[in-house]
Design an enzyme around this catalytic site. Structure first.
Site, PDB file in Angstrom:
ATOM      1  N   ASP A  18      -0.150  -2.223  -2.290  1.00  0.00           N
ATOM      2  CA  ASP A  18      -0.697  -0.887  -2.479  1.00  0.00           C
ATOM      3  C   ASP A  18       0.142   0.081  -1.638  1.00  0.00           C
ATOM      4  OD1 ASP A  18      -2.550   1.223  -3.067  1.00  0.00           O
ATOM      5  OD2 ASP A  18      -3.416   0.904  -1.085  1.00  0.00           O
TER       6      ASP A  18
ATOM      7  N   ASP B 186      -5.971  -2.065   0.941  1.00  0.00           N
ATOM      8  CA  ASP B 186      -6.884  -1.699   2.025  1.00  0.00           C
ATOM      9  C   ASP B 186      -8.130  -0.959   1.564  1.00  0.00           C
ATOM     10  OD1 ASP B 186      -5.591   0.753   1.334  1.00  0.00           O
ATOM     11  OD2 ASP B 186      -6.163   1.559   3.296  1.00  0.00           O
TER      12      ASP B 186
ATOM     13  N   ASP C   2      -8.698  -1.334  -4.351  1.00  0.00           N
ATOM     14  CA  ASP C   2      -7.865  -2.533  -4.379  1.00  0.00           C
ATOM     15  C   ASP C   2      -8.692  -3.809  -4.530  1.00  0.00           C
ATOM     16  OD1 ASP C   2      -5.455  -1.079  -3.895  1.00  0.00           O
ATOM     17  OD2 ASP C   2      -5.988  -0.953  -1.783  1.00  0.00           O
TER      18      ASP C   2
END
Length: 612
Positions: free
Chosen positions: A310, A500, A504
């Site tokens: 990410d 995080d 996600d």
């Protein structure tokens, strides 16, 4: 003075009864494993439980026979140790499943139970499941949006971080799309529902999490693969040994040698091969702030081929900062923005805190557009391009600078007064200090890095170029990230996902290995298999390194666990009796202990290998 207990314990029969008595409660608690092992054997699908079943059964049979015959050769403790080791592993796996359920519960809490809709000109408060397509939904300040839709009236700033992962708030005006689960920070909007019920983004995330929790198969244990060949081979050899001795007319030795083969093959060392190395690997990870939630996560870390990262909060720090200032605007910007509670305003104030504080009055906020205030008698406006155009302010000489900053994916804050643009401030998320070095290290190990982000494509391209990641995608919703992971898994790639945020979570749960970084949301942490307790992502590379080294030691342990069997099974079968080489029960016990000590010693060597 002599105590009676030591002398009493020397009596073989009583000693055997004591050992058997201590084993009884273990058997009562762990009886399912040997039962399941025999069922697997009957179905011709031997696994680790089959090793447990054969080892425990052989130990019990030989020990009971020895007890009856008064020989004093007992293996009750071997049976108990096998059952306890495997029970510990299953307990760890059960805890991991409960964490996945916890993550799902937290995502469900994002769903809005009730919402306000406009019907027949009146505002009604109704359950979310009763909202229909094309309904007008009112979202006021502080509320979560219950549907995916389009703004038809009003303007507001929405926090979409729970869904997209983007740390910067998004301004929404008429015609802009709004995502379910996002929070209205300022203003009031009316949203026309375009997706409702099970089709909303939040409910689709919930579906993905449920699917991942159900479909995510545990990594096959190496010991299971070995047992599929080893168990049937040993049992066949034990039967063959007994038959041969019966043919030779030695019925007494037929049973003794047959059982000896099973006892010498007792998977004590094989049971220690994986847990002993795993224990060292898990402990080393914990010392370095890397928390593996189960043994499967550690094994998977050693096999990773593709690492999906990410952007916001993972490769970057996850909070907006002023990266560029164009024009002499610092004092004016500080004066105007100090009156606003907006996150971007706070970033501006922090960046220009050393400047002279001018007096600002008559502050006004325009939801989704910008703000204005009077500074030293002049009306100053600060906001986006659309807001400046409404105030009749053109960028003029700052146009090229504005385009260059926007192409980098940065959020542009324009300042103007009296029809003239005064300058620009660019706000963006910044790279973590260890991002570049971590990506380089992973590439050197043959692991392909890919960046997946909900941020815009320009921001994605800028960060990807900075960290030298060739493959990247922007504007991704949670289901898009999860779909990418599923596609890679279908192509038989071992994928790790690093993230995080709540957005996600589906990808973290879908990936064979989910890794969440320090500061992650509770949902992301619960959905992942590994949690990094230190800020930054340098520990991602260390996670992979620990996995690779641990996996190598596990394979070595399996070799040492089996080599004793390969050497000593023929001796136990009586193949060298004519040469005077016979394995007695005591020698068998010593051989089993030696193989276990070798395995444990090799596992402890891993601690030195992993030490920095």
């Amino acid at each position: 003075m002599k105590f009676p207990l030591p002398h009493f314990a020397k009596e073989h029969f009583v000693n055997g009864l004591l050992q058997g008595g201590f084993l009884l409660p273990i058997l009562a608690l762990c009886y399912r494993m040997p039962v399941n092992g025999w069922r697997a054997l009957i179905r011709r699908r031997p696994d680790m439980d089959s090793l447990v079943a054969t080892g425990v059964t052989a130990s019990l049979i030989y020990s009971i026979v020895s007890l009856v015959r008064g020989e004093g050769a007992y293996y009750f403790e071997a049976a108990g140790m096998i059952l306890c080791l495997i029970s510990l592993g299953k307990h760890i796996e059960a805890k991991a499943k409960r964490r996945t359920a916890s993550a799902l519960e937290k995502i469900i809490s994002l769903a809005v139970p009730e919402a306000t809709v406009i019907r027949d000109g009146a505002e009604l408060r109704i359950p979310t499941e009763e909202i229909q397509l094309k309904d007008l939904v009112v979202v006021t300040e502080g509320e979560r949006c219950a549907v995916d839709g389009i703004v038809t009236e009003g303007g507001a700033t929405f926090d979409e971080s729970a869904v997209t992962g983007e740390s910067l708030p998004a301004d929404k005006l008429e015609g802009d799309s709004v995502i379910s689960g996002s929070v209205n920070m300022t203003g009031r909007v009316t949203v026309r529902a375009m997706r409702v019920g099970e089709d909303t983004t939040v409910n689709r995330i919930i579906k993905l999490m449920e699917h991942a929790a159900a479909a995510k198969a545990p990594i096959a244990r190496i010991a299971d693969k070995v047992s599929s060949i080893f168990v049937p081979a040993v049992m066949a050899l034990a039967v063959l040994t007994a038959v041969i001795w019966l043919i030779l007319g030695d019925g007494a030795n037929a049973f003794a040698h047959g059982v000896s083969v099973l006892v010498i093959s007792c998977p004590c060392a094989l049971g220690l091969a994986t847990p002993s190395a795993i224990t060292v690997g898990l402990g080393n990870g914990a010392e370095k702030g890397i928390l593996f939630k189960d043994a499967a996560a550690l094994e998977c870390a050693g096999k990773v081929e593709l690492l999906a990262l990410d952007k916001t909060g993972t490769l970057t720090k996850g909070s907006p900062v002023v990266t560029d200032t164009v024009g002499d605007i610092k004092e004016i910007a500080l004066a105007v923005e100090s009156l606003s509670p907006h996150p971007v305003a706070k970033a501006v104030c922090k960046a220009y805190s050393a400047e002279k504080k001018l007096s600002a009055t008559d502050f006004k906020s325009y939801a989704g557009k910008g703000i204005s205030a009077t500074v030293e008698g002049n009306r100053v406006f600060a906001g986006n391009r659309r807001f400046m155009a409404e105030q009749g302010i053109e960028l003029g000489i700052y146009e090229k600078d504005a385009e260059a900053l926007e192409n980098q994916g940065k959020t542009l804050l324009i300042f103007g007064s009296n029809g003239v643009c005064l300058g620009l401030a660019a706000v963006a998320d910044t790279l973590r200090e260890d991002a570049v070095s971590t990506v380089e290290k992973l590439k050197a190990w043959g692991i392909k890095p890919v960046m997946l982000t909900g941020d815009n494509q320009n921001a994605a391209a800028y960060i990807a170029e900075a960290v030298k990641i060739e493959e990247y995608s922007g504007n991704l919703l949670p289901q898009d990230k999860a779909s990418y992971i599923e596609k890679c898994v279908r192509e038989d790639k071992i994928v790790a996902m690093v993230g995080d945020g709540v957005n996600d979570a589906p990808a973290l749960a879908t990936a064979p290995l989910g890794i969440s970084v320090m500061g992650s949301s509770d949902i992301a942490a619960d959905a992942s298999d590994v949690v990094l307790m230190e800020t930054g992502i340098s520990r991602v590379a260390e996670t992979v390194r620990i996995g690779k080294k641990t996996l190598r030691v596990i394979k070595q342990n399996l070799f040492w666990a089996l080599i004793y069997n390969v050497i000593l099974i023929p001796v136990a079968a009586g193949a060298f009796t004519s040469l005077g080489i016979v394995i007695t029960p005591s020698v068998s016990a010593a051989a089993m202990s030696l193989s276990s000590l070798t395995v444990v010693g090799n596992a402890l060597r891993l601690k030195l290998i992993l030490k920095d």
